[in-house]
Design an enzyme around this catalytic site. Structure first.
Site, PDB file in Angstrom:
ATOM      1  N   ASP A  31     127.406  18.555  -6.952  1.00 41.46           N
ATOM      2  CA  ASP A  31     126.785  18.087  -5.710  1.00 41.46           C
ATOM      3  C   ASP A  31     127.568  17.012  -4.945  1.00 41.46           C
ATOM      4  O   ASP A  31     128.079  16.066  -5.554  1.00 41.46           O
ATOM      5  CB  ASP A  31     125.432  17.429  -5.998  1.00 41.46           C
ATOM      6  CG  ASP A  31     124.570  18.219  -6.934  1.00 41.46           C
ATOM      7  OD1 ASP A  31     124.917  19.350  -7.258  1.00 41.46           O
ATOM      8  OD2 ASP A  31     123.529  17.680  -7.348  1.00 41.46           O
TER       9      ASP A  31
HETATM   10  N1  DQQ Z   1     122.765  18.456  -9.891  1.00 44.44           N
HETATM   11  C1  DQQ Z   1     121.517  19.007  -9.448  1.00 44.44           C
HETATM   12  C2  DQQ Z   1     120.715  17.784  -9.120  1.00 44.44           C
HETATM   13  C3  DQQ Z   1     121.132  16.807 -10.139  1.00 44.44           C
HETATM   14  C4  DQQ Z   1     122.597  17.064 -10.247  1.00 44.44           C
HETATM   15  C5  DQQ Z   1     121.648  19.953  -8.296  1.00 44.44           C
HETATM   16  C6  DQQ Z   1     123.195  16.803 -11.584  1.00 44.44           C
HETATM   17  O1  DQQ Z   1     119.339  18.029  -9.123  1.00 44.44           O
HETATM   18  O2  DQQ Z   1     120.916  15.453  -9.788  1.00 44.44           O
HETATM   19  O3  DQQ Z   1     122.789  20.748  -8.361  1.00 44.44           O
HETATM   20  O4  DQQ Z   1     124.587  16.997 -11.534  1.00 44.44           O
END
Ligand code: DQQ
Length: 545
Positions: A31
């Site tokens: 992300d």
């Molecule tokens: N990736 C998810 C999120 C979380 C993160 C979404 C963890 O919900 O915080 O791709 O790497």
């Protein structure tokens, strides 16, 4: 202190590493986190596993800076697990700039018991132009999972906004079984937070709302963006949610009433419009920020690999970011428009164009003279009279099914026509990005698809085709397509940015100099390439400080 990153050498032959899409030198990235523009510098943070090309238990916030959102300097990690409240991972979050130009990160920590809690961090030295070091707040954690929320389903704070009462508000994504919740918190001082009794929005079957994003957009149709705290009659609000169960980016456009803390999505769009989805392809966990200087709102999003974990380990990396996109509300007030930021055009190099070329049914034309493995291509098609389009019984339509089964190669009436990107010379490999127009009772509709089913001779890839259907103006004379092609990613923007589809592909023949780009028409009606411009893209600079 910097974690000792694994010095796994990225494989030397790297046909899939991008030339101008953001990626760290090695290992796993997911992300986008806390993007911001601060005192002349763009900051980009991202979920990063410094140890491997796979997701890991000790995620950090990678940190890079840029003066133009295209060329980047990679810095040391901004946040690493170090305390009981984030020892199992520093997960996603956002930045808010507090009065006095003080940026503050709110991020999710996974604690010793893997419960998800929210924490704060501030720059150690505001005079450092790159804000290299971040200090965790002594009062962390500032939020723990409330009742009615799963202990590992409470994460991903948004950028906060300030109401006219001076209080800060922030949304935290949450879940309870299949129920997704956008929880709203209030604070006077950004440290003590109180849960509002109602979520700003909830749904009962989506699963976790990951990476929510909440921001105002002008209703006038201007491309200008607006600060996250603005609330007046000239704006509507967008609530963007990453549905964990579907791994897709949904959004709602609606009215935000701060006095009652209500967000009321506009009623069903009706017609043939499907749910509002930011990008119908491999694009997830998107996050926007507002840039004062250029008065625009910019969206980042993660594009995951579609090859195997084994491939990622061998490549030594996994995950890309899309080229940042400017976002604004369409003048209809119903959907968002997205367009690659203008800075990407700085990388345009060798240029070719085609003007006024008729494409009769069944024809293919090569766009030669460019390096087709990394291209920015824009094409405007002139359409025949829409009355000639074939009829579509909409009740039976599943766009994904229609896009699949090598649909691009089957003949229709108006379309399929579009581009064959990252194609081998014999076209055995290609990714078809195309339109096909139909008549439906009282209206015309268009399919836009990005079909990976022939993108590679390799069998072990996820080649799910992506697509959607949308209403078009019955007087439509032209339709446009732009694709940013970059070795293993193709980001396509249909109808000036109304429909976006990101594909990840891994050709085995169509790599480097052996990649080709074609325009095609498999409809019985001719279409005209009114104008096509294509540019070889230069390599962006990615430096390690
Ligand atoms: N990736 C998810 C999120 C979380 C993160 C979404 C963890 O919900 O915080 O791709 O790497």
């Amino acid at each position: 202190m910097q974690i000792n990153a694994s010095h796994h050498r990225v494989h030397e032959k790297q046909p899939y590493r991008t030339w101008y899409h953001f990626q760290p030198p090695q290992n796993w990235m997911n992300d986008p986190n806390g993007p911001m523009y601060y005192k002349g510098v763009y900051h980009f943070f991202y979920q990063y596993n410094p140890y491997a090309a796979t997701f890991g238990r000790h995620m950090v916030w990678g940190h890079s800076v840029s003066y133009d959102l295209i060329n980047w300097i990679h810095l040391n990690h901004a946040l690493e697990p170090s305390e009981s409240y984030d020892i199992n991972g520093c997960y996603s979050g956002s930045i808010t700039t507090l009065p006095g130009e003080k940026p503050i990160i709110m991020y999710t920590g996974s604690d010793t018991r893997k419960h998800q809690i929210q924490n704060l961090a501030m720059p150690k030295n505001l005079l450092d132009p790159f804000l290299r070091e971040w200090v965790k707040h002594p009062q962390n954690p500032v939020m723990t999972p409330p009742s009615g929320v799963e202990l590992d389903g409470f994460r991903d704070p948004t950028t906060a906004w300030q109401g006219s009462d001076g209080k800060w508000r922030v949304i935290i994504g949450a879940k309870n079984g299949d129920e997704g919740k956008a929880l709203l918190y209030h604070s006077e001082d950004f440290v003590n937070w109180k849960l509002h009794y109602n979520p700003l929005y909830a749904s009962d079957s989506t699963g976790m709302f990951e990476c929510p994003d909440f921001f105002p957009v002008y209703i006038s149709g201007t491309k200008n963006g607006v600060d996250t705290s603005v609330q007046n009659s000239s704006v509507k609000h967008v609530l963007k949610l990453s549905y964990q169960n579907k791994q897709q980016e949904y959004y709602l456009v609606g009215e935000y009433f701060p006095d009652q803390e209500k967000f009321i999505p506009d009623p069903d769009l009706g017609g043939s419009c499907m749910d509002l989805i930011l990008d119908h392809g491999m694009f997830y966990a998107g996050k926007t920020f507002f840039e004062y200087g250029k008065n625009r709102r910019i969206l980042w999003g993660w594009s995951k690999e579609c090859d195997t974990t084994q491939d990622d380990v061998e490549k030594g990396w996994a995950g890309l970011q899309g080229i940042p996109r400017q976002v604004w509300l369409d003048k209809s007030g119903k959907w968002l428009m997205q367009w690659p930021i203008e800075e990407v055009e700085k990388l345009r190099d060798k240029h070719v164009s085609i003007m006024g070329e008729k494409l009769v049914g069944g024809s293919t034309l090569e766009v030669s003279g460019i390096t087709a493995s990394q291209v920015d291509v824009e094409v405007l098609f002139e359409l025949p009279e829409l009355e000639s389009a074939e009829w579509l019984d909409q009740s039976e339509v599943d766009p994904l099914l229609l896009c699949s089964e090598e649909y691009a190669s089957r003949s229709g009436i108006i379309g399929p026509f579009g581009l064959l990107a990252l194609a081998s010379e014999d076209q055995a490999e290609h990714t078809a990005i195309f339109f096909r127009i139909y008549r439906a009772p009282n209206r015309y509709v268009c399919f836009m698809c990005s079909d990976q089913s022939r993108s590679s001779l390799r069998q072990d890839l996820d080649k799910t085709p992506y697509g959607t259907i949308f209403d078009i103006d019955p007087n439509l004379k032209t339709i446009s397509l732009r694709s940013l092609i970059d070795r293993s990613i193709i980001e396509s923007f249909g109808e000036k940015g109304r429909i976006c589809i990101t594909s990840r592909v891994y050709p085995s023949l169509a790599i480097d100099k052996d990649a080709h780009l074609y325009v095609f028409n498999n409809g019985s009606q001719s279409v005209v390439i009114s104008e096509l411009n294509a540019w070889t893209m230069k390599k962006a600079e990615f430096d390690q400080e």
